[in-house]
Design a protein around this motif. Sequence first.
Motif, mmCIF file in Angstrom:
data_model
loop_
_atom_site.group_PDB
_atom_site.id
_atom_site.type_symbol
_atom_site.label_atom_id
_atom_site.label_comp_id
_atom_site.label_asym_id
_atom_site.label_seq_id
_atom_site.Cartn_x
_atom_site.Cartn_y
_atom_site.Cartn_z
ATOM 1 N N ALA A 249 0.811 -1.216 0.000
ATOM 2 C CA ALA A 249 0.000 0.000 0.000
ATOM 3 C C ALA A 249 0.849 1.273 0.000
ATOM 4 N N GLN A 250 2.169 1.117 0.202
ATOM 5 C CA GLN A 250 3.054 2.285 0.230
ATOM 6 C C GLN A 250 3.532 2.618 -1.183
ATOM 7 N N PRO A 251 3.534 3.898 -1.548
ATOM 8 C CA PRO A 251 3.893 4.274 -2.926
ATOM 9 C C PRO A 251 5.343 3.986 -3.295
ATOM 10 N N ASP A 252 6.232 3.880 -2.296
ATOM 11 C CA ASP A 252 7.648 3.684 -2.600
ATOM 12 C C ASP A 252 8.124 2.254 -2.360
ATOM 13 N N LEU A 253 7.189 1.346 -2.011
ATOM 14 C CA LEU A 253 7.562 -0.035 -1.732
ATOM 15 C C LEU A 253 6.877 -0.985 -2.710
ATOM 16 N N LEU A 254 7.628 -1.986 -3.144
ATOM 17 C CA LEU A 254 7.089 -2.984 -4.068
ATOM 18 C C LEU A 254 7.402 -4.371 -3.514
ATOM 19 N N VAL A 255 6.378 -5.134 -3.172
ATOM 20 C CA VAL A 255 6.573 -6.504 -2.694
ATOM 21 C C VAL A 255 6.735 -7.395 -3.912
ATOM 22 N N VAL A 256 7.943 -7.926 -4.095
ATOM 23 C CA VAL A 256 8.232 -8.694 -5.309
ATOM 24 C C VAL A 256 7.959 -10.184 -5.139
ATOM 25 N N GLY A 257 7.762 -10.627 -3.880
ATOM 26 C CA GLY A 257 7.475 -12.034 -3.668
ATOM 27 C C GLY A 257 7.531 -12.402 -2.203
ATOM 28 N N ASP A 258 7.237 -13.685 -1.917
ATOM 29 C CA ASP A 258 7.353 -14.164 -0.541
ATOM 30 C C ASP A 258 7.852 -15.599 -0.554
ATOM 31 N N ALA A 259 8.206 -16.080 0.629
ATOM 32 C CA ALA A 259 8.745 -17.436 0.751
ATOM 33 C C ALA A 259 8.351 -17.997 2.107
ATOM 34 N N ALA A 260 8.088 -19.323 2.144
ATOM 35 C CA ALA A 260 7.621 -19.962 3.372
ATOM 36 C C ALA A 260 8.738 -20.652 4.146
ATOM 37 N N ASP A 261 9.952 -20.652 3.587
ATOM 38 C CA ASP A 261 11.086 -21.230 4.313
ATOM 39 C C ASP A 261 12.371 -20.589 3.805
ATOM 40 N N GLY A 262 13.469 -20.843 4.524
ATOM 41 C CA GLY A 262 14.724 -20.196 4.185
ATOM 42 C C GLY A 262 15.272 -20.572 2.819
ATOM 43 N N ALA A 263 15.148 -21.838 2.442
ATOM 44 C CA ALA A 263 15.647 -22.269 1.139
ATOM 45 C C ALA A 263 14.898 -21.562 0.015
ATOM 46 N N ALA A 264 13.579 -21.462 0.168
ATOM 47 C CA ALA A 264 12.775 -20.760 -0.839
ATOM 48 C C ALA A 264 13.130 -19.278 -0.874
ATOM 49 N N ALA A 265 13.475 -18.721 0.290
ATOM 50 C CA ALA A 265 13.856 -17.309 0.352
ATOM 51 C C ALA A 265 15.144 -17.059 -0.419
ATOM 52 N N VAL A 266 16.110 -17.970 -0.273
ATOM 53 C CA VAL A 266 17.377 -17.826 -0.995
ATOM 54 C C VAL A 266 17.132 -17.879 -2.501
ATOM 55 N N THR A 267 16.357 -18.849 -2.929
ATOM 56 C CA THR A 267 16.050 -18.984 -4.363
ATOM 57 C C THR A 267 15.306 -17.762 -4.889
ATOM 58 N N ALA A 268 14.284 -17.339 -4.129
ATOM 59 C CA ALA A 268 13.490 -16.185 -4.561
ATOM 60 C C ALA A 268 14.338 -14.923 -4.625
ATOM 61 N N ALA A 269 15.217 -14.740 -3.653
ATOM 62 C CA ALA A 269 16.055 -13.544 -3.627
ATOM 63 C C ALA A 269 16.971 -13.486 -4.837
ATOM 64 N N ARG A 270 17.506 -14.633 -5.208
ATOM 65 C CA ARG A 270 18.418 -14.662 -6.360
ATOM 66 C C ARG A 270 17.683 -14.443 -7.673
ATOM 67 N N ASN A 271 16.412 -14.819 -7.696
ATOM 68 C CA ASN A 271 15.616 -14.627 -8.917
ATOM 69 C C ASN A 271 14.984 -13.248 -9.008
ATOM 70 N N LEU A 272 14.600 -12.693 -7.846
ATOM 71 C CA LEU A 272 13.813 -11.456 -7.821
ATOM 72 C C LEU A 272 14.611 -10.205 -7.477
ATOM 73 N N ASN A 273 15.823 -10.385 -6.973
ATOM 74 C CA ASN A 273 16.713 -9.270 -6.671
ATOM 75 C C ASN A 273 16.069 -8.197 -5.781
ATOM 76 N N PRO A 274 15.593 -8.566 -4.593
ATOM 77 C CA PRO A 274 15.000 -7.564 -3.694
ATOM 78 C C PRO A 274 16.076 -6.679 -3.062
ATOM 79 N N ASP A 275 15.670 -5.505 -2.627
ATOM 80 C CA ASP A 275 16.576 -4.619 -1.888
ATOM 81 C C ASP A 275 16.593 -4.986 -0.408
ATOM 82 N N VAL A 276 15.423 -5.397 0.091
ATOM 83 C CA VAL A 276 15.267 -5.731 1.511
ATOM 84 C C VAL A 276 14.502 -7.046 1.636
ATOM 85 N N ILE A 277 14.934 -7.888 2.572
ATOM 86 C CA ILE A 277 14.195 -9.112 2.880
ATOM 87 C C ILE A 277 13.760 -9.068 4.337
ATOM 88 N N LEU A 278 12.481 -9.259 4.577
ATOM 89 C CA LEU A 278 11.980 -9.460 5.936
ATOM 90 C C LEU A 278 12.128 -10.951 6.202
#
Length: 219
Positions: free
Chosen positions: A23-52
């Motif tokens: 809902a924030q104009p300067d933030l874009l949620v590029v994806g999510d992950a349900a475990d750490g392995a999926a987070a690593v894969t998603a990060a390498r594919n989606l190139n996020p600036d920040v990971i929660l």
Amino acid sequence: MIRVLIADDQAMVRQGFGALLAAQPDLLVVGDAADGAAAVTAARNLNPDVILMDVRMPVMDGLEATRRLTSGPSGGPRILILTTFDLDDYVYEALRAGASGFLLKDAPAADLVQAVRVVAAGEALLAPSVTRRLIAEFAARPQRNRARPVALNALTPRETEVLRLIARGRSNQEIAADLIVAEQTVKTHVGRILTKLALRDRAQAVVFAYETGLVAAGE
């Protein structure tokens, strides 16, 4: 636009945080992950600036995921650890692995949004209260092999003093009051400390100060 990836094993957390951030104009949620392995894969594919990043997840925990994502030459994305009110056992290790800060899962919505912006800007989100609890955690651990103290020779006496105060949990405002200088002066000192010691942020500076023996737990 700040690109954000949300890694948490609870679907409601991912959906809730995702809706809030989207809902924030300067933030874009590029994806999510349900475990750490999926987070690593998603990060390498989606190139996020920040990971929660939640700490406790199946398949691969947030600690190992953080370590893998920050181990490259570029340092990887900024990682904001999601934690409960009582610090997770892994918090200290997450800092050593390259996390840039912590956020309580029950933090107000505005704090979550601000946290993402702060970390994306290259600053650490390490509140003094978290630092003090981190110190207590450090004190309870067995003594480690310390890092090369020769690195401290690069700092001026005033910079060394500022680093000690950072490690003791002082905010920039508190350091300015202690040293009777302007807060902007403290920020300048902090920036120089990070540059000279090749540290990512304030969170890494706290770890460095304890592991080199500059500050001892319990002082």
